[in-house]
Write a protein that holds these residues in place. Structure first.
Motif, mmCIF file in Angstrom:
data_model
loop_
_atom_site.group_PDB
_atom_site.id
_atom_site.type_symbol
_atom_site.label_atom_id
_atom_site.label_comp_id
_atom_site.label_asym_id
_atom_site.label_seq_id
_atom_site.Cartn_x
_atom_site.Cartn_y
_atom_site.Cartn_z
ATOM 1 N N ARG A 172 0.901 -1.139 0.235
ATOM 2 C CA ARG A 172 -0.045 0.076 -0.015
ATOM 3 C C ARG A 172 0.876 1.463 -0.120
ATOM 4 N NH1 ARG A 172 -5.119 -1.953 2.054
ATOM 5 N NH2 ARG A 172 -4.909 -4.200 2.677
ATOM 6 N N LEU A 173 0.192 2.347 -0.756
ATOM 7 C CA LEU A 173 0.996 3.524 -0.413
ATOM 8 C C LEU A 173 0.779 3.958 0.914
ATOM 9 C CD1 LEU A 173 2.219 6.173 -1.686
ATOM 10 C CD2 LEU A 173 -0.122 6.949 -1.941
ATOM 11 N N GLY A 174 1.878 4.328 1.554
ATOM 12 C CA GLY A 174 1.913 5.200 3.066
ATOM 13 C C GLY A 174 2.282 6.533 2.698
ATOM 14 N N ILE A 175 1.233 7.411 3.476
ATOM 15 C CA ILE A 175 1.307 8.956 3.457
ATOM 16 C C ILE A 175 0.963 9.474 4.732
ATOM 17 C CG2 ILE A 175 -0.956 8.911 2.419
ATOM 18 C CD1 ILE A 175 -0.293 11.494 0.850
ATOM 19 N N SER A 176 1.596 10.304 4.932
ATOM 20 C CA SER A 176 1.371 11.146 6.305
ATOM 21 C C SER A 176 -0.023 11.229 6.632
ATOM 22 C CB SER A 176 2.110 12.246 6.486
ATOM 23 O OG SER A 176 1.764 12.811 7.549
ATOM 24 N N ALA A 177 -0.581 10.977 8.047
ATOM 25 C CA ALA A 177 -2.017 11.034 8.096
ATOM 26 C C ALA A 177 -2.368 12.448 8.236
ATOM 27 C CB ALA A 177 -2.149 10.605 9.513
ATOM 28 N N LEU A 188 -1.661 7.592 -8.083
ATOM 29 C CA LEU A 188 -0.141 7.751 -8.077
ATOM 30 C C LEU A 188 0.145 9.043 -9.312
ATOM 31 C CD1 LEU A 188 1.610 4.336 -8.453
ATOM 32 C CD2 LEU A 188 1.826 5.854 -6.848
ATOM 33 N N GLU A 189 -0.593 9.314 -10.008
ATOM 34 C CA GLU A 189 -0.455 10.491 -11.110
ATOM 35 C C GLU A 189 -0.526 11.583 -10.245
ATOM 36 O OE1 GLU A 189 -1.820 7.138 -13.465
ATOM 37 O OE2 GLU A 189 -2.757 8.123 -11.468
ATOM 38 N N GLN A 190 -1.249 11.941 -9.262
ATOM 39 C CA GLN A 190 -1.401 12.829 -8.287
ATOM 40 C C GLN A 190 -0.028 13.051 -7.324
ATOM 41 O OE1 GLN A 190 -5.071 11.232 -6.357
ATOM 42 N NE2 GLN A 190 -5.457 13.667 -6.113
ATOM 43 N N LEU A 191 0.980 12.407 -7.309
ATOM 44 C CA LEU A 191 2.062 12.162 -6.626
ATOM 45 C C LEU A 191 3.291 12.366 -7.270
ATOM 46 C CD1 LEU A 191 0.673 9.176 -4.307
ATOM 47 C CD2 LEU A 191 0.438 11.606 -3.998
ATOM 48 N N ALA A 192 3.298 12.930 -8.483
ATOM 49 C CA ALA A 192 4.309 12.765 -9.370
ATOM 50 C C ALA A 192 5.554 13.895 -8.760
ATOM 51 C CB ALA A 192 4.253 13.133 -10.636
ATOM 52 N N GLU A 193 5.359 14.699 -8.054
ATOM 53 C CA GLU A 193 6.267 15.827 -7.538
ATOM 54 C C GLU A 193 6.988 15.152 -5.982
ATOM 55 O OE1 GLU A 193 7.553 17.794 -9.880
ATOM 56 O OE2 GLU A 193 6.114 17.075 -11.180
ATOM 57 N N ASP A 194 6.312 14.304 -5.464
ATOM 58 C CA ASP A 194 6.549 14.172 -4.322
ATOM 59 C C ASP A 194 7.836 13.255 -4.030
ATOM 60 O OD1 ASP A 194 4.058 14.540 -1.949
ATOM 61 O OD2 ASP A 194 3.648 14.442 -4.102
ATOM 62 N N PRO A 195 8.731 13.504 -2.957
ATOM 63 C CA PRO A 195 9.880 12.817 -2.713
ATOM 64 C C PRO A 195 9.136 11.454 -2.270
ATOM 65 C CG PRO A 195 9.559 14.115 -0.915
ATOM 66 C CD PRO A 195 8.599 14.572 -1.812
ATOM 67 N N TRP A 196 10.091 10.311 -2.351
ATOM 68 C CA TRP A 196 9.931 9.063 -1.830
ATOM 69 C C TRP A 196 11.054 8.340 -1.027
ATOM 70 C CZ3 TRP A 196 5.557 5.883 -3.436
ATOM 71 C CH2 TRP A 196 4.821 6.372 -4.305
ATOM 72 N N PHE A 230 10.533 -0.407 8.337
ATOM 73 C CA PHE A 230 10.069 0.393 9.282
ATOM 74 C C PHE A 230 10.902 1.940 9.406
ATOM 75 C CE2 PHE A 230 9.069 -3.810 10.692
ATOM 76 C CZ PHE A 230 7.845 -3.497 11.090
ATOM 77 N N VAL A 231 11.833 1.934 8.845
ATOM 78 C CA VAL A 231 12.505 3.390 8.293
ATOM 79 C C VAL A 231 11.541 4.067 7.406
ATOM 80 C CG1 VAL A 231 14.302 4.682 7.253
ATOM 81 C CG2 VAL A 231 14.705 2.805 9.118
ATOM 82 N N HIS A 232 10.910 3.233 6.298
ATOM 83 C CA HIS A 232 10.221 3.652 5.537
ATOM 84 C C HIS A 232 8.910 4.187 5.938
ATOM 85 C CE1 HIS A 232 11.806 1.225 1.786
ATOM 86 N NE2 HIS A 232 12.779 1.646 2.717
ATOM 87 N N SER A 237 5.379 8.786 7.920
ATOM 88 C CA SER A 237 4.451 9.311 9.072
ATOM 89 C C SER A 237 4.841 10.639 9.492
ATOM 90 C CB SER A 237 4.560 8.508 10.353
ATOM 91 O OG SER A 237 5.994 8.575 10.929
ATOM 92 N N GLN A 238 6.378 10.940 9.158
ATOM 93 C CA GLN A 238 6.820 12.465 9.494
ATOM 94 C C GLN A 238 6.348 13.232 8.300
ATOM 95 O OE1 GLN A 238 7.946 13.752 12.392
ATOM 96 N NE2 GLN A 238 7.070 11.702 13.120
ATOM 97 N N GLY A 239 5.808 12.592 7.117
ATOM 98 C CA GLY A 239 5.613 13.636 6.014
ATOM 99 C C GLY A 239 6.778 13.811 5.339
ATOM 100 N N LEU A 240 7.909 13.287 5.437
ATOM 101 C CA LEU A 240 9.236 13.383 4.739
ATOM 102 C C LEU A 240 9.009 12.855 3.204
ATOM 103 C CD1 LEU A 240 11.719 12.958 7.646
ATOM 104 C CD2 LEU A 240 11.100 14.985 6.601
ATOM 105 N N ALA A 241 8.360 11.627 3.189
ATOM 106 C CA ALA A 241 8.412 11.042 2.002
ATOM 107 C C ALA A 241 7.231 10.094 1.807
ATOM 108 C CB ALA A 241 9.556 10.146 1.813
ATOM 109 N N LEU A 242 7.007 9.747 0.550
ATOM 110 C CA LEU A 242 5.947 8.539 0.451
ATOM 111 C C LEU A 242 6.549 7.296 0.533
ATOM 112 C CD1 LEU A 242 3.860 10.120 -2.631
ATOM 113 C CD2 LEU A 242 3.232 10.501 -0.385
ATOM 114 N N ALA A 243 5.918 6.539 0.510
ATOM 115 C CA ALA A 243 6.473 4.715 0.904
ATOM 116 C C ALA A 243 5.547 3.955 0.391
ATOM 117 C CB ALA A 243 6.889 4.798 2.094
#
Length: 321
Positions: A172-177, A188-196, A230-232, A237-243
């Motif tokens: 599943r895609l994990g994104i900050s709550a 996924l198309e909405q997330l093209a500019e996000d860091p991973w 779990f690093v991912h 969770s901190q909003g630093l990246a998608l996983a």
């Protein structure tokens, strides 16, 4: 008549690649391994090794001999299994390899059940990824491996191993709550500019994840790398990246990220791998039975924890098979 031990050494060289690696695995000196292979050449009457830079490689005749040696060794594996099955007590040491999330959230319960039920069975566990675990099974470092494969990257078929499907584990895609997008359906198309955050380059998981993004029309911006799921999770969770996060993570932990199943087929497949002929060994059968029992409980735990995930859009979980 060819010496069986020397055939085993040649087979080890085929799987390990270097004389030093064989020597280390078998607790011999490199010179002793070289001497044994020279004696095997004399027995066979043809050259088995040829120089390849600072290393050696097997000749065509050596590869033919290895193929026959595999058959002989597989038959001996069956004989060991049959002898063990004829005894009244299930006993012995089982060396298991498993990838991270299986080692954390599945195998402790399995090992506890096996060792409580069969007090004369000892289980040794090594955390290892498939590219290490499968060669380790072939080289007799491990007796059984729990391995994963991703869509488009099936396990290599070999007559030297037996593999059995355990379950499919949704990714599943994990994104900050706290991300406003987490409250809605995502593509996924909405997330093209996000860091991973992804696994290291060259790993099957990384290749799969990058391919998923490319099929959605963009090249992912991989800002962070780690082999630890779990690093991912923490970075997501901190909003630093998608996983991309597997469901098996949530057997004993409630998600602190919003989880989204983006499309069907986004799952890894989990297998057991043993040497050909070894699947009937009573210790391996007992361990496999325990795996199937544990999967039922794990599925229930994953479902419960996924339902508690903030803003999750799906509750589909591993299916034990």
């Amino acid at each position: 008549m060819y010496d069986l031990r020397r055939l085993q050494i040649l087979r080890e060289l085929h799987h390990r690649g270097t004389l030093s690696a064989v020597a280390t695995a078998l607790s011999y000196s490199t010179s002793a391994i070289s001497q044994q292979l020279s004696q095997l050449e004399s027995e066979v009457g043809v050259r088995l090794l040829e120089p390849d830079g600072r290393r050696v490689r097997l000749t065509a005749q050596a590869r033919i001999l290895v193929a026959h040696a595999e058959t002989i060794l597989n038959q001996l594996e069956e004989a060991r299994s049959d002898i063990a099955a004829s005894l009244d007590v299930i006993s012995g040491t089982l060396r298991v390899a498993g990838f991270q999330t299986a080692a954390l959230n599945l195998l402790p319960e399995v090992i506890a059940w096996v060792t409580r039920t069969y007090q004369e069975v000892e289980v040794l566990l090594t955390q290892a990824e498939p590219d290490e675990a499968i060669p380790g099974v072939l080289a007799r470092e491990f007796d059984l491996a729990i391995v994963e494969s991703f869509p488009g990257q099936p396990l290599v078929r070999s007559e030297a191993i037996e593999q059995h499907l355990l379950f499919e584990d949704a990714m599943r895609l994990g994104i900050s709550a706290s991300d406003p997008r987490a409250r809605f359906g995502l593509s996924l198309e909405q997330l093209a500019e996000d860091p991973w955050i992804m696994e290291p380059a060259g790993t099957p998981a990384r290749e799969w994840a990058v391919d998923v993004c490319r099929k959605a029309g963009f090249e992912p911006r991989v800002q962070y790398e780690s082999p630890d799921m779990f690093v991912h999770q923490r970075f997501a969770s901190q909003g630093l990246a998608l996983a991309f996060l597997p469901d098996l993570m949530w057997a004993n932990t409630r998600p602190d990220v919003s989880l989204h199943l983006l499309r069907p087929g986004m799952a890894r497949t989990v297998y057991t791998v043993v040497r050909a002929g070894a699947g009937g060994h009573p210790v391996i059968r007992a361990f496999h039975d325990a795996l199937m029992i544990a999967l039922n409980g794990t599925t229930s735990l994953v479902m419960r924890n996924l339902q508690a995930a903030p803003g999750s859009q799906s509750s589909r979980v591993p299916n034990g098979k």
